[in-house]
Design a protein around this motif. Structure first.
Motif, short mmCIF file in Angstrom:
data_model
loop_
_atom_site.label_atom_id
_atom_site.label_comp_id
_atom_site.label_asym_id
_atom_site.label_seq_id
_atom_site.Cartn_x
_atom_site.Cartn_y
_atom_site.Cartn_z
N LEU A 176 8.41 -10.65 -11.87
CA LEU A 176 9.34 -9.53 -11.73
C LEU A 176 10.14 -9.30 -13.01
O LEU A 176 10.74 -10.23 -13.56
N GLU A 177 10.12 -8.05 -13.46
CA GLU A 177 10.96 -7.61 -14.55
C GLU A 177 12.18 -6.89 -13.96
O GLU A 177 12.12 -6.41 -12.81
N PRO A 178 13.27 -6.80 -14.70
CA PRO A 178 14.48 -6.15 -14.15
C PRO A 178 14.21 -4.75 -13.61
O PRO A 178 14.82 -4.33 -12.62
N GLU A 179 13.29 -4.02 -14.23
CA GLU A 179 13.02 -2.64 -13.81
C GLU A 179 12.16 -2.57 -12.55
O GLU A 179 11.91 -1.46 -12.04
N ASP A 180 11.68 -3.69 -12.04
CA ASP A 180 10.82 -3.68 -10.86
C ASP A 180 11.60 -3.72 -9.55
O ASP A 180 11.01 -3.59 -8.47
N PHE A 181 12.91 -3.92 -9.63
CA PHE A 181 13.71 -3.98 -8.41
C PHE A 181 13.87 -2.56 -7.88
O PHE A 181 14.49 -1.71 -8.52
N ALA A 182 13.26 -2.31 -6.72
CA ALA A 182 13.10 -0.95 -6.20
C ALA A 182 12.56 -1.05 -4.78
O ALA A 182 12.43 -2.15 -4.23
N VAL A 183 12.25 0.10 -4.19
CA VAL A 183 11.62 0.14 -2.87
C VAL A 183 10.15 0.52 -3.07
O VAL A 183 9.83 1.40 -3.89
N TYR A 184 9.28 -0.14 -2.31
CA TYR A 184 7.84 0.07 -2.43
C TYR A 184 7.28 0.55 -1.09
O TYR A 184 7.63 0.02 -0.03
N TYR A 185 6.44 1.57 -1.17
CA TYR A 185 5.83 2.15 0.02
C TYR A 185 4.31 2.11 -0.11
O TYR A 185 3.76 2.39 -1.18
N CYS A 186 3.64 1.83 1.00
CA CYS A 186 2.21 2.05 1.07
C CYS A 186 1.96 3.36 1.81
O CYS A 186 2.82 3.84 2.56
N GLN A 187 0.82 3.97 1.57
CA GLN A 187 0.44 5.21 2.24
C GLN A 187 -1.05 5.22 2.45
O GLN A 187 -1.81 4.78 1.59
N GLN A 188 -1.47 5.73 3.63
CA GLN A 188 -2.90 5.85 3.91
C GLN A 188 -3.29 7.32 3.93
O GLN A 188 -2.55 8.18 4.41
N TYR A 189 -4.47 7.59 3.40
CA TYR A 189 -5.02 8.94 3.37
C TYR A 189 -6.30 9.03 4.20
O TYR A 189 -7.04 9.99 4.11
N GLY A 190 -6.54 8.03 5.04
CA GLY A 190 -7.79 7.99 5.78
C GLY A 190 -7.87 8.97 6.93
O GLY A 190 -8.95 9.42 7.29
N SER A 191 -6.70 9.26 7.51
CA SER A 191 -6.70 10.23 8.59
C SER A 191 -5.36 10.95 8.63
O SER A 191 -4.34 10.40 8.20
N SER A 192 -5.35 12.16 9.16
CA SER A 192 -4.15 12.97 9.23
C SER A 192 -3.40 12.64 10.53
O SER A 192 -4.03 12.53 11.58
N PRO A 193 -2.08 12.50 10.49
CA PRO A 193 -1.20 12.60 9.32
C PRO A 193 -1.32 11.41 8.38
O PRO A 193 -1.53 10.28 8.83
N GLU A 194 -1.16 11.66 7.11
CA GLU A 194 -1.37 10.63 6.08
C GLU A 194 -0.09 9.81 5.89
O GLU A 194 0.65 9.97 4.94
N THR A 195 0.09 8.89 6.79
CA THR A 195 1.36 8.20 6.99
C THR A 195 1.74 7.23 5.89
O THR A 195 0.88 6.68 5.18
N PHE A 196 3.06 7.02 5.79
CA PHE A 196 3.65 6.01 4.90
C PHE A 196 4.13 4.82 5.73
O PHE A 196 4.48 4.98 6.92
N GLY A 197 4.16 3.65 5.10
CA GLY A 197 4.89 2.54 5.68
C GLY A 197 6.38 2.78 5.55
O GLY A 197 6.81 3.72 4.86
N GLN A 198 7.19 1.94 6.18
CA GLN A 198 8.63 2.16 6.19
C GLN A 198 9.31 1.65 4.92
O GLN A 198 10.51 1.88 4.73
#
Lengths: 121, 108
Positions: free
Chosen positions: B79-101
């Motif tokens: 981890l670098e100082p600039e990596d502290f953030a929020v990370y999301y996954c997203q799927q495009y396999g089917s609609s709706p193309e949902t995100f994780g929380q």
């Protein structure tokens, strides 16, 4: 440079209508889907729907179907998100993003800078 | 609708440490259709990984993605100082193309 530029922040009252925009540049606007994503204050990302400006084919998330309208004007390379009657719960940041693809791969990139919509009486 | 569940909700780590973020899908997602994004406060999300394991242009090689089917992982090796953030996954396999929380990576 591929870029999406969104319209500015809006402050509206409940019941009012609103249309926000997302202008694409640096690429063929009619050849890529554009998506809209909601982010409520302090919350995560929610996929609202997408539009293909080439033929205006539009897909909505069931959560947003009937609540918003997504449209596009290909003559000016601009996509829109609109509400006919805003609610306080529509207060959020709204992002547009280009749905990029390469072979079987798909992703959103780039993203617009976001439009903050505040609905308050 | 495919539900993506990210864990943990928050990861408290120090710079230099390794971060492992999980994204679990409620049904199988093609690896081609899984992406990861980073979001910092006041900024739009930024693409990190597409196709479950391909780094986007300009993304440092300390970021890596893996997984298939219903289980996907984003790893930040140091981890670098600039990596502290929020990370999301997203799927495009089917609609709706949902995100994780989202998973927040915070400084310990």
């Amino acid at each position: 440079e591929v870029q999406l530029v969104q319209s500015g922040a809006e402050v509206k009252k409940p019941g009012e209508s609103l249309k926000i925009s997302c202008k694409g540049s640096g690429y063929s606007f009619t050849s890529y889907w554009i998506g809209w994503v909601r982010q409520m204050p302090g919350k995560g990302l929610e996929w609202m729907g997408i539009i293909y400006p080439g033929d205006s084919d539009t897909r909505y998330s069931p959560s947003f179907q009937g609540q918003v309208t997504i449209s596009a004007d290909k003559s000016i390379s601009t996509a829109y998100l609109q509400w006919s009657s805003l609610k306080a719960s529509d207060t959020a940041m709204y992002y547009c993003a280009r749905r990029e693809y390469y072979g079987d791969y798909v992703w959103f990139d780039p993203w617009g800078q976001g439009t903050l919509v505040t609905v308050s009486s | 609708e495919i539900v993506l569940t990210q864990s943990p909700g928050t990861l408290s780590l120090s710079p230099g440490e390794r971060a492992t973020l999980s994204c679990r899908a409620s049904q199988s997602v093609s690896s081609s259709y899984l992406a990861w994004y980073q979001q910092k406060p006041g900024q739009a999300p930024r693409l990190l990984i597409y196709g479950a394991s391909s780094r986007a242009t300009g993304i440092p090689d300390r970021f890596s993605g893996s997984g298939s089917g219903t289980d996907f992982t984003l790893t930040i090796s140091r981890l670098e100082p600039e990596d502290f953030a929020v990370y999301y996954c997203q799927q495009y396999g089917s609609s709706p193309e949902t995100f994780g929380q989202g998973t927040k990576v915070e400084i310990k």
